[in-house]
Structures are given as structure tokens and as C-alpha cells.
Design a protein around this motif. Structure first.
Motif, PDB file in Angstrom:
ATOM      1  N   THR A  43       0.733  -1.125   0.054  1.00 26.51           N
ATOM      2  CA  THR A  43       0.072  -0.052  -0.124  1.00 26.51           C
ATOM      3  C   THR A  43       0.839   1.019  -0.055  1.00 26.51           C
ATOM      4  N   SER A  44       1.929   1.198   0.904  1.00 23.06           N
ATOM      5  CA  SER A  44       2.984   2.479   0.958  1.00 23.06           C
ATOM      6  C   SER A  44       3.574   2.505  -0.475  1.00 23.06           C
ATOM      7  N   THR A  45       4.150   1.640  -1.038  1.00 21.61           N
ATOM      8  CA  THR A  45       4.727   1.674  -2.270  1.00 21.61           C
ATOM      9  C   THR A  45       3.918   2.400  -3.401  1.00 21.61           C
ATOM     10  N   GLN A  46       2.655   1.577  -3.361  1.00 25.03           N
ATOM     11  CA  GLN A  46       1.651   2.076  -4.322  1.00 25.03           C
ATOM     12  C   GLN A  46       1.258   3.398  -4.267  1.00 25.03           C
ATOM     13  N   ARG A  47       0.773   4.045  -3.033  1.00 27.23           N
ATOM     14  CA  ARG A  47       0.936   5.265  -2.759  1.00 27.23           C
ATOM     15  C   ARG A  47       1.644   6.407  -3.074  1.00 27.23           C
ATOM     16  N   ARG A  48       3.217   5.999  -2.992  1.00 32.83           N
ATOM     17  CA  ARG A  48       4.205   6.654  -3.096  1.00 32.83           C
ATOM     18  C   ARG A  48       4.362   6.868  -4.577  1.00 32.83           C
ATOM     19  N   LEU A  49       4.102   5.665  -5.445  1.00 33.96           N
ATOM     20  CA  LEU A  49       4.368   5.888  -6.896  1.00 33.96           C
ATOM     21  C   LEU A  49       3.116   6.776  -7.425  1.00 33.96           C
ATOM     22  N   THR A  50       1.826   6.412  -7.208  1.00 36.82           N
ATOM     23  CA  THR A  50       0.787   7.367  -7.457  1.00 36.82           C
ATOM     24  C   THR A  50       0.863   8.959  -7.214  1.00 36.82           C
ATOM     25  N   LEU A 129       2.614  -2.752 -11.365  1.00 42.43           N
ATOM     26  CA  LEU A 129       1.334  -1.619 -11.079  1.00 42.43           C
ATOM     27  C   LEU A 129       1.022  -0.761 -12.120  1.00 42.43           C
ATOM     28  N   LEU A 130      -0.367  -0.833 -12.695  1.00 42.56           N
ATOM     29  CA  LEU A 130      -0.718   0.125 -13.698  1.00 42.56           C
ATOM     30  C   LEU A 130      -1.501   1.276 -13.122  1.00 42.56           C
ATOM     31  N   ILE A 131      -1.110   2.630 -13.459  1.00 38.38           N
ATOM     32  CA  ILE A 131      -1.641   3.706 -12.846  1.00 38.38           C
ATOM     33  C   ILE A 131      -2.172   4.472 -14.049  1.00 38.38           C
ATOM     34  N   ALA A 143     -14.047  25.913 -11.884  1.00 40.44           N
ATOM     35  CA  ALA A 143     -14.527  25.034 -12.648  1.00 40.44           C
ATOM     36  C   ALA A 143     -13.688  23.887 -13.019  1.00 40.44           C
ATOM     37  N   ARG A 144     -14.010  22.628 -12.963  1.00 34.51           N
ATOM     38  CA  ARG A 144     -12.914  21.547 -13.449  1.00 34.51           C
ATOM     39  C   ARG A 144     -13.651  20.772 -14.624  1.00 34.51           C
ATOM     40  N   THR A 145     -12.956  20.669 -15.813  1.00 32.65           N
ATOM     41  CA  THR A 145     -13.260  20.361 -16.999  1.00 32.65           C
ATOM     42  C   THR A 145     -12.302  19.354 -17.478  1.00 32.65           C
ATOM     43  N   PRO A 146     -12.929  17.972 -17.851  1.00 34.59           N
ATOM     44  CA  PRO A 146     -11.990  17.279 -18.379  1.00 34.59           C
ATOM     45  C   PRO A 146     -11.254  17.657 -19.748  1.00 34.59           C
ATOM     46  N   SER A 147      -9.833  17.682 -19.986  1.00 35.21           N
ATOM     47  CA  SER A 147      -9.162  17.978 -21.111  1.00 35.21           C
ATOM     48  C   SER A 147      -9.040  16.813 -22.090  1.00 35.21           C
ATOM     49  N   GLY A 148      -9.379  15.616 -21.901  1.00 41.33           N
ATOM     50  CA  GLY A 148      -9.591  14.618 -22.863  1.00 41.33           C
ATOM     51  C   GLY A 148      -8.136  13.932 -22.692  1.00 41.33           C
ATOM     52  N   ILE A 149      -7.153  14.470 -22.106  1.00 44.47           N
ATOM     53  CA  ILE A 149      -5.651  13.887 -22.056  1.00 44.47           C
ATOM     54  C   ILE A 149      -5.752  12.950 -21.096  1.00 44.47           C
ATOM     55  N   GLU A 150      -5.160  11.564 -21.178  1.00 42.16           N
ATOM     56  CA  GLU A 150      -4.928  10.558 -20.272  1.00 42.16           C
ATOM     57  C   GLU A 150      -3.798   9.934 -20.035  1.00 42.16           C
ATOM     58  N   VAL A 151      -3.230   9.974 -19.041  1.00 43.75           N
ATOM     59  CA  VAL A 151      -1.993   9.570 -18.868  1.00 43.75           C
ATOM     60  C   VAL A 151      -1.783   8.043 -18.149  1.00 43.75           C
ATOM     61  N   TYR A 152      -1.099   7.052 -18.796  1.00 48.14           N
ATOM     62  CA  TYR A 152      -1.008   5.846 -18.092  1.00 48.14           C
ATOM     63  C   TYR A 152       0.619   5.245 -17.758  1.00 48.14           C
ATOM     64  N   ALA A 153       0.963   4.957 -16.500  1.00 49.45           N
ATOM     65  CA  ALA A 153       2.221   4.695 -16.166  1.00 49.45           C
ATOM     66  C   ALA A 153       2.276   3.279 -15.645  1.00 49.45           C
ATOM     67  N   VAL A 154       3.477   2.682 -16.086  1.00 46.64           N
ATOM     68  CA  VAL A 154       3.441   1.142 -15.789  1.00 46.64           C
ATOM     69  C   VAL A 154       4.933   1.130 -14.949  1.00 46.64           C
ATOM     70  N   ARG A 155       4.822   0.648 -13.653  1.00 48.90           N
ATOM     71  CA  ARG A 155       5.824   0.312 -12.649  1.00 48.90           C
ATOM     72  C   ARG A 155       6.059  -1.035 -12.165  1.00 48.90           C
ATOM     73  N   ASP A 156       7.243  -1.218 -12.099  1.00 51.46           N
ATOM     74  CA  ASP A 156       7.667  -2.552 -11.672  1.00 51.46           C
ATOM     75  C   ASP A 156       7.665  -2.653 -10.041  1.00 51.46           C
ATOM     76  N   LEU A 157       6.825  -3.898  -9.569  1.00 52.40           N
ATOM     77  CA  LEU A 157       6.796  -4.196  -8.374  1.00 52.40           C
ATOM     78  C   LEU A 157       7.770  -5.274  -7.772  1.00 52.40           C
ATOM     79  N   THR A 158       8.771  -5.699  -8.737  1.00 50.56           N
ATOM     80  CA  THR A 158       9.471  -6.864  -8.299  1.00 50.56           C
ATOM     81  C   THR A 158      10.248  -6.704  -7.028  1.00 50.56           C
ATOM     82  N   GLY A 159      10.744  -5.568  -6.770  1.00 54.45           N
ATOM     83  CA  GLY A 159      11.365  -5.301  -5.576  1.00 54.45           C
ATOM     84  C   GLY A 159      10.526  -5.326  -4.290  1.00 54.45           C
TER      85      GLY A 159
END
Length: 470
Positions: A43-50, A129-131, A143-159
Motif C-alpha cells: 500500500t505504501s509503495t503504491q501510494r508513493r508511486l501514485t 502496478l498500472l496507474i 470549475a474543473r473540466t476534462p481535457s481529454g488527455i489520459e496518462v498511463y504509467a507502468v511501474r515494476d513491483l519486483t522489489g
């Protein structure tokens, strides 16, 4: 199968149970701690990466132009780091082969939930871990409006997985380290618990062996101490009862011996008088002759009873002795029947040449009692057979009567026992079979009673061919 694997001794079962409980408790605690630590680590690693990715995105988005072009997407992807995918409608900016791990389910979740989403997957034996997160434009009015931009990151959890494995091995090591002290504590606990149990067992064995003075000192104030006190009280009560019973038995035996001894002299005189009376009975009137015959019969019965009581007294006192002679058993049985005029009433099967060292008088008493009972209470034909093996000589007496009732069989050798209350005036004293059994045992043999398969009672005398002369 389970009964064979599980130890049978109380010490082994108690020790094994204590060890299992201790080790399982230690293992459960260690695994629980390892599981909690593993969950907290992931949980801590996931929170740190996000949080790191969210911070990188937040620092770059104010510099983007909307709608973004390919160059803007590339700058955003470079700011986030390796193994990152940035999309805007038909435009894509990707870095690293692992971006292919981003699933359609993650795409759908980012678009529908409009917030950061994480997903853990395993690919090629490695955890990832997929973010995924959408970029939202905040206007001057908040006001908050979606920009249409999506960001996806892949991080290795082997450690992280390696650290989780280390925690699991640590938990296993902790459980293993708990085994030696658990065994030691189990042995100590079993010893402290089983010591009073062993003492109670030893006391019970001594009581069973006849040592009625055996006692166990109670220790402590637990249930075992209460059990010890109860056993001691039971032993005390048993000792008191047995002592009283022995006194009563001794008094009864002494009384029977004394009475029998005191009756011998007057009975001898009375017997002599009865012989004179028997001689003169032929000249008496019919009524007087009948009374005289009754008196003679009852006197003989009384003499027989006194003689049997004296014989029983000798058995009880342990003073009965054998006078051993080399005897041919078949001839001895035949002489017993001839002396009483029974040869014509009994079928005798006695092969010659069965020599045995025994007391002929006591053998005569045994055979006379068995055959006399068969003639009086059984039915014809009465059969006597003598046989022998290398180990023993066997004399069997059977009759053709109705046999012995089942409720009578356990009592036939008891003193004064009579199966039929109507036979209280029979010539026997009620001691004949008891004396026969004692004589058989005095020879080192045995006498048993039963019923033949074809009907009728059957008594079997067994005498050993070899015995220790005492």
C-alpha cells in the motif's frame, strides 16, 4: 490410520499437543504480522508511486496548450518518466514496451470514473502496478473540466515482492525458532501434570495387588489433588471394609473348626449308640423301627457334615496336605465306584496304564462327589471316562439328565449352594463340590462344570502329569 499415527501415551499426547499449540500460535502470529507488514508495504509503495506521478503531472500541465499537439504529449510523457503512455483522442505518446500491459479495463475505468485508478497485474512472472489518470483543466472560476488527455504509467513491483518474500521467510524462521522452547516447555508441563497421575497409577496398582495401605500424597489444590484425596478416601474405606470382612471370615472359620472339633466326641458316642440301635431295630414295632431308621440316617448325615466342615476348615487354614503315591488312575476310579456299589450304575471307560503321582484318598473324594451328584440329581446313563495326554490326565463325569440351568453354573462350586430349594433334605452337605474343587486345586489341577452338547451335566477334572511337590 489416524489411531496408529496419533501417539497413545498420555505424556506423548500432552507434549505433542502443547508443542502444536505453541508452534501454531507462534506461526499464526508471525504470519499475521508478516501479512500486515506486506499489505502495508504494498500500500505504501503504491501510494508513493501514485503521488509521485500525480506530482509530475501537476507540475507539467500548466505549461500545456489545449488542445494539445504531439509535442505537448511528448513533453508530458517525458516528465512522467519511462514506461509511460499519454493519449489524447487519436494522438499517442508512448515510451517502453511495458506500456502494452495497460488493459482495456483500466482505460474504461479512467474514462468513466474521471479520477486516478490503479491496477496490479502479473506478466512474464513479474508483478506490475498500472496507474491511469485523466488530466482535468481548472478554470479561473474553479470549475474543473476534462481535457481529454489520459496518462498511463507502468511501474515494476519486483522489489516490493522480494521484500514481501523476505517477510514470509522471516515469519517461517520465527515459527521454527519457537519450536525448541515449545518442546522444552511441553516436557516440563507434561512432567508436572503427569507426576501425580503416575503416582495415582502406582497406588492403584498396589491396591490391585492387595496392598490396601497404599496411598498417594496430594500435591497442590487443583483437580488432580482432589482426585488424589478421593482415591485415598476410597482406599481407606476399602481397607476398613476388607479388614472387617477378614475378621468376620476368620471368626466364621474358627467357629466352624471349633464346632466341628467339639462335635467329634459326642458324635462318636452317638454313632456307637446308633449302631446298637440299628442292630435292635429289627425287633421293634413298625413305628419305632421307622423312627430308629430316621435317627440313624440323620446321625450319619450329621457325621458327614461335621467331617466336611473339618475338611473345609483345613483348606481355609492352609493345613491340608497331599500324601502322594504312584497311582494307576483308571484302577483308582474303578475302586471308588466298586467301594460304593456303583459299578452296575455307571458306564466306565478307563484305559489301563495311566500312572500318576497323586493323593488317592483325595482323588476318591473327588470322584465320589461327582458320580454321587450325577446319580442323585442327573439321569441315566451316568458315564465316567478317563483319558490322558502328555500334559494332563482328564476324568470326565456326565449324565443323561436335564443338565445344569444357566443361572446355576456360576454357583455350583459355592459352599452350601443348592440349585433346588426343595432338595434341602438331600443326603449331601452342600460342601461336596466345593471340597472336590479344593482337592483338584491342591493337586495343581482344576475342576469345571458345564453341559454336554447332547444334554446332561458334565464335570471335567484335569490333573497335571508333572507338578512341583510341595
Amino acid at each position: 490410520m489416524t489411531g496408529r499415527l496419533w501417539p497413545r501415551g498420555l505424556r506423548a499426547r500432552l507434549s505433542l499437543t502443547f508443542v502444536l499449540v505453541t508452534v501454531l500460535g507462534a506461526a499464526a502470529a508471525a504470519w499475521s504480522s508478516a501479512g500486515s507488514a506486506s499489505t502495508a508495504l504494498v500500500t505504501s509503495t503504491q501510494r508513493r508511486l501514485t503521488e509521485s506521478i500525480a506530482g509530475q503531472i501537476g507540475a507539467t500541465t500548466p505549461q500545456l496548450t489545449y488542445p494539445p499537439d504531439q509535442a505537448a504529449l511528448d513533453r508530458l510523457r517525458a516528465a512522467v518518466g519511462a514506461n509511460t503512455l499519454v493519449t489524447y483522442r487519436d494522438l499517442r505518446s508512448a515510451d517502453g514496451a511495458e506500456t502494452g500491459l495497460v488493459t482495456e479495463a483500466l482505460h474504461t475505468a479512467v474514462r468513466t470514473r474521471d479520477r486516478l485508478v490503479t491496477q496490479r497485474v502479473t506478466a512474464s512472472g513479474r508483478p506490475w502496478l498500472l496507474i491511469g489518470t485523466p488530466i482535468v483543466i481548472t478554470g479561473p472560476d474553479g470549475a474543473r473540466t476534462p481535457s481529454g488527455i489520459e496518462v498511463y504509467a507502468v511501474r515494476d513491483l519486483t522489489g516490493v515482492e522480494r521484500q514481501v518474500d523476505d517477510l514470509a521467510w522471516s515469519a517461517a524462521g520465527t515459527a521454527a525458532l519457537a519450536l525448541p522452547p515449545a518442546v522444552l516447555l511441553a516436557l516440563l508441563a507434561a512432567r508436572s501434570v503427569l507426576r501425580p497421575v503416575r503416582e495415582l497409577r502406582d497406588t492403584a496398582r498396589r491396591l490391585a495387588a492387595g496392598d490396601l495401605a497404599a496411598r498417594s500424597p496430594p500435591q497442590g489444590a487443583d483437580e488432580l489433588a482432589e482426585l488424589t484425596v478421593t482415591v485415598n478416601e476410597m482406599a481407606e474405606s476399602l481397607q476398613t471394609s476388607m479388614a472387617a470382612m477378614r475378621r468376620m471370615q476368620a471368626d466364621a472359620r474358627r467357629f466352624a473348626a471349633d464346632v466341628s472339633h467339639e462335635l467329634r466326641t459326642p458324635l462318636s458316642t452317638l454313632t456307637a449308640v446308633m449302631e446298637v440301635l440299628a442292630t435292635a431295630a429289627a425287633e421293634m414295632e413298625a413305628d419305632a423301627r421307622e423312627s430308629a431308621q430316621m435317627a440313624i440316617t440323620e446321625t450319619h448325615r450329621l457325621v458327614r457334615l461335621v467331617e466336611d466342615l473339618m475338611e473345609v476348615s483345613r483348606f481355609d487354614a492352609g493345613t491340608a496336605r497331599l500324601r502322594l503315591e504312584e497311582v494307576e488312575v483308571g484302577n483308582a476310579v474303578r475302586d471308588c465306584l466298586r467301594a460304593r456299589g456303583w459299578l452296575d450304575q455307571v458306564d466306565l471307560a478307563a484305559p489301563e496304564e495311566i500312572p500318576l503321582r497323586l493323593d488317592p484318598r483325595r482323588l476318591d473324594v473327588i470322584v465320589a462327589n461327582l458320580v454321587g451328584n450325577a446319580l442323585r440329581h442327573g439321569g441315566p446313563p451316568v458315564r465316567v471316562s478317563v483319558s490322558a495326554t502328555r500334559e494332563q490326565v482328564r476324568i470326565e463325569v456326565g449324565d443323561g439328565g436335564p443338565g445344569l440351568p444357566e443361572h446355576v453354573l456360576p454357583h455350583v462350586f459355592e459352599r452350601f449352594y443348592k440349585a433346588d430349594a426343595a432338595r434341602v433334605r438331600t443326603p449331601g452337605s452342600g460342601l461336596g463340590l466345593a471340597i472336590a474343587l479344593e482337592n483338584a486345586r491342591l493337586h495343581g489341577g482344576d475342576l469345571t462344570a458345564g453341559n454336554a452338547s447332547g444334554g446332561g451335566a458334565r464335570f471335567v477334572l484335569r490333573l497335571p502329569r508333572k507338578r512341583e511337590d510341595g
